[in-house]
Design an enzyme around this catalytic site. Structure first.
Site, short mmCIF file in Angstrom:
data_model
loop_
_atom_site.label_atom_id
_atom_site.label_comp_id
_atom_site.label_asym_id
_atom_site.label_seq_id
_atom_site.Cartn_x
_atom_site.Cartn_y
_atom_site.Cartn_z
N LYS A 186 -2.41 -1.59 -3.57
CA LYS A 186 -3.22 -0.38 -3.51
C LYS A 186 -2.31 0.83 -3.66
O LYS A 186 -1.34 0.94 -2.91
CB LYS A 186 -3.97 -0.32 -2.17
N LYS A 197 0.85 -1.19 0.00
CA LYS A 197 0.00 0.00 0.00
C LYS A 197 0.89 1.24 0.00
O LYS A 197 1.69 1.44 0.91
CB LYS A 197 -0.91 -0.01 1.23
N ARG A 222 -10.25 10.23 1.69
CA ARG A 222 -10.06 10.95 2.95
C ARG A 222 -11.16 11.98 3.15
O ARG A 222 -11.56 12.26 4.29
CB ARG A 222 -8.68 11.58 2.97
#
Length: 358
Positions: free
Chosen positions: A254, A200, A210
């Site tokens: 990711k 990630k 976010r």
């Protein structure tokens, strides 16, 4: 010319016959944001995505399954946040309540729980903070790795108690998979798999997420624990190897699109199932371009998802899941409509098959 590759691209049937990569709703995992309010709250930076009430999240899960999408992954947005992210591991936490509701209403669907603290901490980081001796400013604080392991383990066990079929640690803390595996086993959940966010990156593509989850760090950034985008293949292999050795059942990369080389790298080096996360920024880029008329949304989304499958992903977490499932269904219906019907032959001495036979 003896070789003419175009021969096999001449008709839709020939193109379908020679395809190497398949894409279906069964490959998708649908992310759902769940908040503690009774309303559905659209997310401005992610057109078509909302924060859902528990009832709304349950309806989304039911629709996903109807469309052939077998799994959802839940992200909680609590009303209360604190320095230690206690809402993540509370018995009555938002993810725990949503999991119980979805499994009661849609027992056939696989519920995955994002196992992290960033949505639950008042500072937005993935674990409690501690001071760094001798540093000042933004560098004076970092996430306490080993204390975070304790809280992530509590979170995973509480999610399993609530009925989660899979826990998915995403905090990028060293040793998190091993700690969670030990905690699950000790609590009697040795059959609950861990889908590890193994590779990630500290990516700009997380911006809309976010915004959705309210998890932007209030101090510093996540570069001390998420991976450097320029870290290279050796770092990716090391992170994936450590998680595999600690008991991860599934590995993840990711983001997806900017790291398809890493998806391919992990596919070539590990035999565990591999997930690609088609993240919020990748989703929003396509949505914005489509709304401006710059791109064909349907073709672009399906091409992107096919690229992730071609790179080696067994499954894809994507906010496009429901739309893509509908489009793929429409394609199947259209192909069936265009396919010629071959009449059933009548064998001598037998009657023709009835129109409404078995």
């Amino acid at each position: 010319m003896p070789e003419r590759p175009r021969r096999l691209r001449r008709t839709p049937a020939l193109r379908a016959l020679t395809r190497e990569v398949s894409l279906s709703p069964a490959h998708f995992i649908y992310p759902i944001f769940v908040h503690e309010r009774p309303d559905e709250s659209p997310i401005a930076s992610m057109p078509g995505v909302s924060r859902h009430s528990i009832d709304g999240a349950t309806a989304q899960a039911r629709e996903a399954l109807r469309l052939g999408v077998p799994s959802v992954i839940l992200f909680g947005i609590p009303d209360h946040k604190d320095a230690h992210g206690s809402g993540a591991y509370a018995e009555g936490g938002i993810i725990q309540r949503a999991t119980r509701a979805i499994k009661a209403a849609v027992p056939e669907i696989t519920v995955m729980a994002d196992t992290c603290l960033c949505e639950y901490t008042d500072h937005g980081h993935c674990g409690p903070l501690c001071e760094v001796p001798g540093q000042s400013g933004a560098e004076a604080w970092t996430v306490d790795n080993d204390r975070s392991l304790e809280l992530l383990s509590l979170t995973a066990v509480s999610q399993a108690h609530a009925g989660a079929d899979v826990v998915a640690p995403s905090a990028m803390m060293d040793g998190q998979v091993g700690a969670i595996r030990a905690a699950l086993d000790a609590a009697g959940f040795s059959d609950i798999p861990i889908m590890s966010y193994a590779v990630k990156y500290a990516s700009a593509y997380y911006g809309p997420f976010r915004d959705a989850a309210g998890s932007t760090p209030s101090v510093g950034n996540r570069a001390t624990y998420q991976m450097d985008p320029a870290g290279g293949h050796r770092e990716a292999l090391r992170e994936a190897r450590l998680d595999a050795e600690q008991g991860a059942d599934t590995l993840m990369v990711k983001p997806a699109l900017a790291y398809l080389d890493v998806v391919r790298l992990l596919r070539d080096h590990f035999d565990l199932p591999l997930v690609a996360y088609n993240v919020s920024g990748e989703y929003s880029l396509v949505k914005a371009a489509a709304q401006l008329g710059f791109m064909d949304e349907r073709r672009t989304v399906l091409e992107n998802l096919t690229a992730m499958r071609r790179a080696g992903a067994d499954a894809i977490i994507t906010y496009h899941a429901l739309d893509a499932a509908r489009w793929l269904r429409e394609d199947v219906v259209q192909e069936d409509a265009l396919r010629p019907v071959t009449p059933m032959p009548v064998i001598a001495g037998q009657d023709a098959a009835p129109e409404n036979g078995p």
